[in-house]
Enzyme design. Structure first.
Site, short mmCIF file in Angstrom:
data_model
loop_
_atom_site.label_atom_id
_atom_site.label_comp_id
_atom_site.label_asym_id
_atom_site.label_seq_id
_atom_site.Cartn_x
_atom_site.Cartn_y
_atom_site.Cartn_z
N PHE A 56 0.83 -1.21 0.00
CA PHE A 56 0.00 0.00 0.00
C PHE A 56 0.86 1.26 0.00
O PHE A 56 1.79 1.40 0.79
CB PHE A 56 -0.89 0.00 1.25
CG PHE A 56 -1.82 1.18 1.32
CD1 PHE A 56 -3.03 1.16 0.65
CD2 PHE A 56 -1.49 2.32 2.06
CE1 PHE A 56 -3.90 2.24 0.70
CE2 PHE A 56 -2.36 3.41 2.12
CZ PHE A 56 -3.56 3.37 1.43
N ASP A 59 0.85 9.08 0.58
CA ASP A 59 1.43 10.37 0.19
C ASP A 59 2.81 10.30 -0.46
O ASP A 59 3.69 9.61 0.04
CB ASP A 59 1.62 11.28 1.41
CG ASP A 59 0.38 11.41 2.25
OD1 ASP A 59 -0.68 10.91 1.85
OD2 ASP A 59 0.49 12.01 3.34
N GLN A 75 4.95 7.30 1.19
CA GLN A 75 4.47 6.56 2.34
C GLN A 75 4.15 5.14 1.89
O GLN A 75 3.33 4.95 0.97
CB GLN A 75 3.21 7.23 2.90
CG GLN A 75 3.50 8.55 3.57
CD GLN A 75 4.18 8.33 4.91
OE1 GLN A 75 3.56 7.90 5.87
NE2 GLN A 75 5.47 8.59 4.96
N PHE A 116 6.66 8.94 8.87
CA PHE A 116 5.58 9.66 8.20
C PHE A 116 6.15 10.58 7.11
O PHE A 116 7.31 10.49 6.74
CB PHE A 116 4.77 10.46 9.23
CG PHE A 116 3.64 9.68 9.84
CD1 PHE A 116 3.63 8.30 9.86
CD2 PHE A 116 2.57 10.34 10.43
CE1 PHE A 116 2.58 7.59 10.43
CE2 PHE A 116 1.51 9.64 11.00
CZ PHE A 116 1.52 8.27 11.00
N SER A 117 5.29 11.49 6.66
CA SER A 117 5.67 12.31 5.50
C SER A 117 6.77 13.31 5.82
O SER A 117 6.96 13.70 6.98
CB SER A 117 4.45 13.08 4.98
OG SER A 117 3.60 12.18 4.33
N ARG A 171 3.35 17.91 11.99
CA ARG A 171 4.03 16.96 11.13
C ARG A 171 4.14 17.43 9.69
O ARG A 171 3.64 18.46 9.32
CB ARG A 171 3.30 15.62 11.20
CG ARG A 171 1.87 15.68 10.71
CD ARG A 171 1.38 14.25 10.61
NE ARG A 171 0.06 14.14 10.06
CZ ARG A 171 -1.04 14.07 10.78
NH1 ARG A 171 -0.99 14.13 12.10
NH2 ARG A 171 -2.20 13.94 10.20
N GLU A 222 -2.82 18.72 6.75
CA GLU A 222 -1.70 17.82 6.50
C GLU A 222 -0.86 18.34 5.33
O GLU A 222 -1.34 19.09 4.49
CB GLU A 222 -2.19 16.42 6.11
CG GLU A 222 -2.88 15.66 7.21
CD GLU A 222 -3.02 14.18 6.87
OE1 GLU A 222 -2.62 13.37 7.71
OE2 GLU A 222 -3.52 13.82 5.80
#
Ligand SMILES: *[C@@H]1O[C@H](CO)[C@@H](O)[C@H](O)[C@H]1NC(C)=O
Ligand SMILES: *[C@@H]1O[C@H](CO)[C@@H](O)[C@H](O)[C@H]1NC(C)=O
Ligand SMILES: *[C@@H]1O[C@H](CO)[C@@H](O)[C@H](O)[C@H]1NC(C)=O
Ligand SMILES: *[C@@H]1O[C@H](CO)[C@@H](O)[C@H](O)[C@H]1NC(C)=O
Ligand SMILES: *[C@@H]1O[C@H](CO)[C@@H](O)[C@H](O)[C@H]1NC(C)=O
Ligand SMILES: *[C@@H]1O[C@H](CO)[C@@H](O)[C@H](O)[C@H]1NC(C)=O
Ligand SMILES: *[C@@H]1O[C@H](CO)[C@@H](O)[C@H](O)[C@H]1NC(C)=O
Ligand SMILES: *[C@@H]1O[C@H](CO)[C@@H](O)[C@H](O)[C@H]1NC(C)=O
Ligand SMILES: *[C@@H]1O[C@H](CO)[C@@H](O)[C@H](O)[C@H]1NC(C)=O
Length: 440
Positions: A56, A59, A75, A116-117, A171, A222
């Site tokens: 999967f 981003d 991601q 994360f991003s 974030r 985000e």
């Protein structure tokens, strides 16, 4: 209380190497040092959009352009068909359409902490001190998210790792170069603010300003981006100015449901961003373009890729059960700003130069209301490029009822797809020569 500075520990990584200065947890099911084997021949595989080898993807992250190569990180859950277990996948391309998978670039530092991003910059001047004899060193700045034993979200810390105030939910740092310093935008997701920080060495960051409560709030902010973009004359295509754009993704809470990306056009002076007007604009009036990022290191029209999906349904799409992968990226877009009558400022997104991947023309036809039939059984990619040159329309008299309608029908399946263009709509009609959508 002020949040004046943020110290990042060494976040250097070169090419496929994992982050230094942090421990690494490698799930035994995930291969290291080699691209994940993939089969791109399945009937559901897009051929000109990037999709992950297996598992999967969401981003896009850390995108940069260097020495003629686009680097895309993303991601990535290499062990499942839904979001989770986030790594940074990596792929490279010379044309923006033909991608080569690379080994996973970033692994989680611990079993319950995910990558994360974030973004990547090319530290050409060794401002970080990480690159003794290099002009092509890259630094990744990203978010680490710790999950609690019960699966609930724990603290999120900035880019490798260390922030004086753990537990803050902020974030997705995106860094650009502004004259003599670095500037970072980061989302205070739950507080609906974009924080702007500055740094000279990519490690010590100083808070500069907040861009708060703008546009659609949704449930959270985000993936902010800050990018300098040319302003072009609408008719001649000439560059007449430059402005900055903040893009900001919200999820959920999009006008069409689920997740979406909005943008703001303004001025940036190195520390503060101010909008040119009070409008909220969305990058697409459609559902499948989220969290787009601009490639660092591109001059002129700014090139971006987004995640061509929506959190509303991304974890249900049939490519997962049928072919073992989920999600694709949008096609690369080359963007600039212009000012059009009636609608004012707008960001124009053009498909990035398709010349390297276009085959022969299947058909051309001059018509009013008519149809063209093409047999593209021999087009291996199943991808078609349709160009409509519309002439004889008085743009000044176009109303919201003036449309170009395209209906794409498959006699084999009986399905059809309708699309089109409102001449009085958001996109200004460009006359005259169109600006080149190449990197240089
Ligand atoms: C910026 O916004 C964040 C989120 O609301 C807040 O925590 C922080 O204190 C603000 N910074 C300043 C200096 O006001
Ligand atoms: C790749 O996938 C296609 C379609 O799902 C399948 O027919 C083919 O056997 C696969 N090839 C390999 C080498 O696994
Ligand atoms: C590198 O240094 C030059 C000269 O001081 C400066 O113009 C440029 O902005 C710097 N670039 C980066 C990426 O640090
Ligand atoms: C890069 O920075 C490091 C640390 O400041 C320094 O030791 C090194 O000499 C620098 N290299 C160059 C080429 O400037
Ligand atoms: C950098 O280059 C200098 C001069 O060629 C050399 O003496 C030094 O060992 C190099 N440093 C590294 C870390 O490669
Ligand atoms: C940038 O804009 C802010 C807000 O208007 C102002 O306080 C600051 O002095 C400006 N900085 C520069 C370098 O002009
Ligand atoms: C355009 O052509 C299609 C197919 O022949 C027909 O169904 C449709 O009514 C026509 N529309 C107009 C506005 O003439
Ligand atoms: C449409 O217009 C463009 C720009 O003038 C031209 O390059 C292209 O060949 C035209 N396409 C068709 C199908 O006429
Ligand atoms: C073209 O599309 C618009 C928007 O869907 C629709 O309202 C209009 O009836 C269509 N026109 C024709 C001739 O099909």
């Amino acid at each position: 209380m002020l949040f004046p500075s943020l110290l990042l520990s060494a976040a250097a990584f070169a090419g496929a190497a994992a982050a230094q200065g942090v421990s690494t947890y490698v799930n035994p099911a995930v291969p290291t040092g080699t691209p994940i084997p993939a089969n791109y021949t399945g009937p559901l595989r897009p051929q000109v959009h990037y999709s992950p080898p297996t598992g999967f993807m969401n981003d896009p992250n850390g995108m940069f352009y260097l020495n003629g190569v686009f680097h895309l990180y993303y991601q990535y859950n290499p062990t499942g068909l839904g979001a989770g277990n986030q790594h940074w996948g990596h792929a490279t391309s010379k044309d923006g359409y033909t991608w080569e998978n690379q080994p996973i670039a970033l692994f989680p530092p611990e079993e319950k902490q995910y990558v994360f991003s974030g973004s990547v910059v090319v530290d050409a001047n060794n401002t970080s001190g990480f690159f003794p004899n290099q002009t092509n060193g890259v630094v990744a700045i990203f978010t680490l998210a710790l999950y609690n034993e019960d699966g609930s979200g724990g603290p999120q810390t900035q880019a490798i790792a260390y922030s004086p105030r753990r537990g803050l939910h902020f974030r997705d740092p995106k860094v650009i170069r502004y004259e003599d310093h670095w500037a970072m935008v980061v989302a205070y997701s739950q507080e609906f603010a974009v924080g702007i920080f500055t740094s000279t060495d990519l490690k010590k960051w100083t808070w500069a300003s907040n861009f708060t409560d703008h546009g659609l709030l949704g449930a959270q902010y985000e993936c902010p981006n800050l990018v300098k973009m040319p302003v072009r004359d609408r008719e001649s295509g000439e560059v007449v100015d430059e402005k900055y754009v903040i893009t900001l993704s919200v999820q959920p809470g999009a006008p069409l449901g689920g997740s979406t990306t909005q943008y703001f056009i303004g001025d940036f002076n190195g520390t503060h961003f101010s909008t040119l007007d009070a409008a909220t604009r969305v990058t697409d009036f459609a559902k499948d373009n989220y969290a787009a990022q601009f490639f660092y290191g591109v001059e002129g029209n700014q090139i971006s890729l987004g995640w061509a999906s929506n959190w509303q349904y991304t974890q249900q799409v049939p490519t997962g059960n049928n072919e073992g992968w989920r999600s694709a990226m949008t096609l690369p877009r080359a963007s600039y700003l212009t000012k059009a009558p009636r609608i004012g400022w707008t960001m124009v997104d053009e498909i990035y130069d398709t010349a390297p991947i276009l085959g022969d023309s299947l058909a051309t036809k001059t018509m009013g209301n008519g149809s063209v039939t093409v047999d593209y059984a021999d087009v291996a990619s199943n991808a078609l490029y349709i160009e409509a040159n519309v002439t004889g329309i008085d743009v000044a008299k176009a109303t919201s009822f003036s449309t170009l309608n395209l209906t794409f029908t498959s006699p084999a399946s009986g399905e059809s797809l309708r699309s089109g263009f409102y001449f009085g709509g958001r996109q200004p009609v460009l006359r005259g020569p169109r600006p080149a959508a190449r990197v240089r």
